[in-house]
Scaffold this motif. Structure first.
Motif: not given
Lengths: 195, 195
Positions: B25-31, B44, B49-50, B40
């Protein structure tokens, strides 16, 4: 209330009410004492601590699950019909308890995970009943297995999808009833003696 | 890295690394971009998207579960042995993936719950393979059922205890292997033709 009128049943009812309001982990003896308008001490006279009280709540819930199975054990019908009826009732009963009161079902599921002893006593009782039905079927020549106890555990395991709280979400599936019947048919076919 | 060297495989590997560190849940594209030292925008270009990226991570995991089943489908052995081997491999494979990497297994279990489409494609594939084995068994006269598709779903359901992530905790039981075998024996007995 007058503490002298307090009994285990009344305390368990209040405990369930507290669990409904605060959840199993946040419920404590104070909440239950407040609901009953008695002192902590009055509760402790019946249950020595929170763990013991929650175990008793769990036992009572599990006995509600197994109670409808008792008349089936007493019926004098043939083992095949009995095994079918027993498994259907076990699955249906769990399903209706989640439909009737989903929040409380989830609370009970959490409690059960924490009360390993109450759970294993309950499951042992179910195994013993299934074994009894299978042994009867072996006596009358309709069932065949080398090890009726192992077969009882196997039959129970093969229906896990329908009675384990972890699957409760899947019980909303409109096809669930027909899937229960298909699995029971397969099991009965598997345990029936081959000529 | 140079974004021109970036491909889906590399992004998925980095996504798994990020999921391991931060949870699904906390993982995002920035990571993921940080791990790969790209922008990013570079990510993309491959995943819009995520949600789409996490779906792809889930699909890859599910394909790791189903890959060991493919050679079984190609083997030229009898349908009874094939069904036994297919079910054993399905159950064993899930069990070893939780033993080898329990934290990642839990992450994948969460991802799977959120990727209903990837999951249903995966399960459909398993149903189709089971149906194929059952149909072969009907052709050679060893299996008997009115509806091979329904039987495939039933057989899969009866083994739920051994392949549904919700049960992963139970797979530590030292008797699990023998329980898997007993359930598979019962299923095979149930689907075999009666003479």
């Amino acid at each position: 209330m007058n503490p002298s009128g307090l009994d285990k049943e009344i305390i368990l009812n209040a405990a369930e009410e507290a669990i409904r309001r605060f959840g199993p982990s946040k419920t404590n003896i104070t909440d239950i004492a407040k609901i009953l308008k008695v002192s902590h001490a009055a509760i402790y006279r019946h249950y020595e601590n929170k763990a013991v009280l929650l175990e008793a709540v769990t036992e009572r819930w599990l006995s509600r699950v197994s109670r409808p199975l008792e008349p089936i054990m007493k019926e004098n019908n043939d083992p095949e019909a009995k095994l079918r009826c027993y498994l259907k009732t076990l699955c249906q009963n769990k399903r209706s308890s989640v439909i009737e009161d989903p929040e409380m079902f989830e609370n009970f599921a959490i409690l059960t995970q924490n009360s390993k002893e109450a759970l294993s006593t309950h499951v042992e009782q179910l195994f013993a009943q299934l074994e009894e039905i299978i042994r009867k079927g072996m006596e009358t020549g309709v069932f065949e297995t080398d090890d009726p106890r192992e077969m009882a555990v196997t039959v129970f395991t093969a229906t896990s999808r329908f009675h384990y709280p972890a699957f409760a979400k899947e019980w909303e599936n409109p096809n669930i009833e027909s899937l229960v019947n298909s699995v029971i048919d397969l099991i009965l076919n598997g345990v029936k003696k081959r000529n």
